[in-house]
Write a protein that holds these residues in place. Structure first.
Motif, PDB file in Angstrom:
ATOM      1  N   PHE A  72      43.852 -25.256  21.122  1.00 46.11           N
ATOM      2  CA  PHE A  72      43.099 -25.085  19.886  1.00 46.11           C
ATOM      3  C   PHE A  72      41.640 -25.478  20.113  1.00 46.11           C
ATOM      4  O   PHE A  72      41.331 -26.285  20.985  1.00 46.11           O
ATOM      5  CB  PHE A  72      43.703 -25.937  18.759  1.00 46.11           C
ATOM      6  N   ASP A 131      39.772 -26.671  13.951  1.00 42.84           N
ATOM      7  CA  ASP A 131      40.549 -25.438  14.150  1.00 42.84           C
ATOM      8  C   ASP A 131      42.034 -25.714  13.973  1.00 42.84           C
ATOM      9  O   ASP A 131      42.746 -24.958  13.304  1.00 42.84           O
ATOM     10  CB  ASP A 131      40.267 -24.880  15.540  1.00 42.84           C
ATOM     11  N   GLN A 174      44.371 -24.102  10.970  1.00 41.72           N
ATOM     12  CA  GLN A 174      45.536 -23.276  11.275  1.00 41.72           C
ATOM     13  C   GLN A 174      46.826 -23.887  10.737  1.00 41.72           C
ATOM     14  O   GLN A 174      47.738 -23.168  10.306  1.00 41.72           O
ATOM     15  CB  GLN A 174      45.628 -23.043  12.778  1.00 41.72           C
ATOM     16  N   ARG A 214      49.350 -22.211   7.983  1.00 36.01           N
ATOM     17  CA  ARG A 214      50.801 -22.107   8.189  1.00 36.01           C
ATOM     18  C   ARG A 214      51.571 -22.755   7.049  1.00 36.01           C
ATOM     19  O   ARG A 214      52.592 -22.223   6.599  1.00 36.01           O
ATOM     20  CB  ARG A 214      51.173 -22.743   9.525  1.00 36.01           C
TER      21      ARG A 214
END
Length: 218
Positions: free
Chosen positions: A76, A81, A85, A89
């Motif tokens: 990552f 980041d 992410q 999710r």
């Protein structure tokens, strides 16, 4: 949430010529690397759902994932980041839960929206974490604006799908935006004040507005 810079990569399944930050080579081109990255992201997402955003860091994420912060930096682009992410999710899980209970045979738009509410307030779907993410986007938009933008992008397809099929796309979008803003406001008020009666009153008013919208003559 300080960004940590790695010195040596600790994963060895990288595709040749795929550089990452600080000279890392990424494994996104291999099935093994993609599976490893996906597993790490799932574990970090589980930790966020359970423990929230307070004190989130690369080292905490590494402990949750059962690895080192250097391995996370291999997969990552740093802690921001990884957080973004994981939030995406977690939101996907919540939306999946909403789709799972959605019954398109429910007779009205307001009834379909009403059916979403138990999923939205369910702690198991990461409610508090996702609202913390919106707060973070508001507090530090230069760094975390994507957390807010992505929320709208992710929720809108679900809300558009609730609208009557025969509606023009523009009208669907307008009503979906109304629903999104209203539900977000009810959730924030419910979380910050604990006023469940107020949220219910707001839902009743939203339901009446949606019934009028659906009954309106084109």
């Amino acid at each position: 949430m300080a960004r940590t810079t790695p010195s040596q990569p600790e994963e060895t399944d990288a595709e040749p010529g795929t550089p990452g930050p600080a000279g890392y080579r990424r494994s996104t081109g291999s099935a093994r690397g993609a599976a490893r990255r996906d597993d790490l992201l799932d574990r970090v997402t589980d930790d966020l759902a359970a423990n929230g955003l307070v004190d989130f860091s690369l080292r905490r994420a590494a402990r949750a994932a059962g690895t080192t912060h250097k391995v996370l930096l291999y997969h990552f682009d740093g802690v921001d980041d990884l957080l973004a992410q994981a939030i995406v999710r977690l939101r996907d899980r919540r939306i999946g839960a909403a789709f799972a209970i959605l019954d398109r045979q429910q007779p009205t738009l307001s009834a379909r929206v009403r059916a979403l509410w138990p999923v939205l307030v369910d702690a198991e779907t990461g409610l508090r974490v996702l609202d913390q993410a919106i707060g973070l986007a508001m507090y530090d938009p230069q760094r975390h604006a994507a957390l807010g933008r992505e929320a709208s992008k992710q929720y809108l397809p679900l809300l558009l799908s609730l609208c009557p099929v025969a509606w023009p796309e523009r009208r669907k979008r307008e009503v979906a935006e109304l629903i999104l803003a209203a539900l977000r406001g009810f959730l924030i008020d419910w979380l910050t004040s604990g006023d469940t009666a107020g949220a219910e009153a707001g839902l009743e008013a939203l339901s009446r507005a949606l019934d009028r919208e659906e009954a309106a003559v084109e």
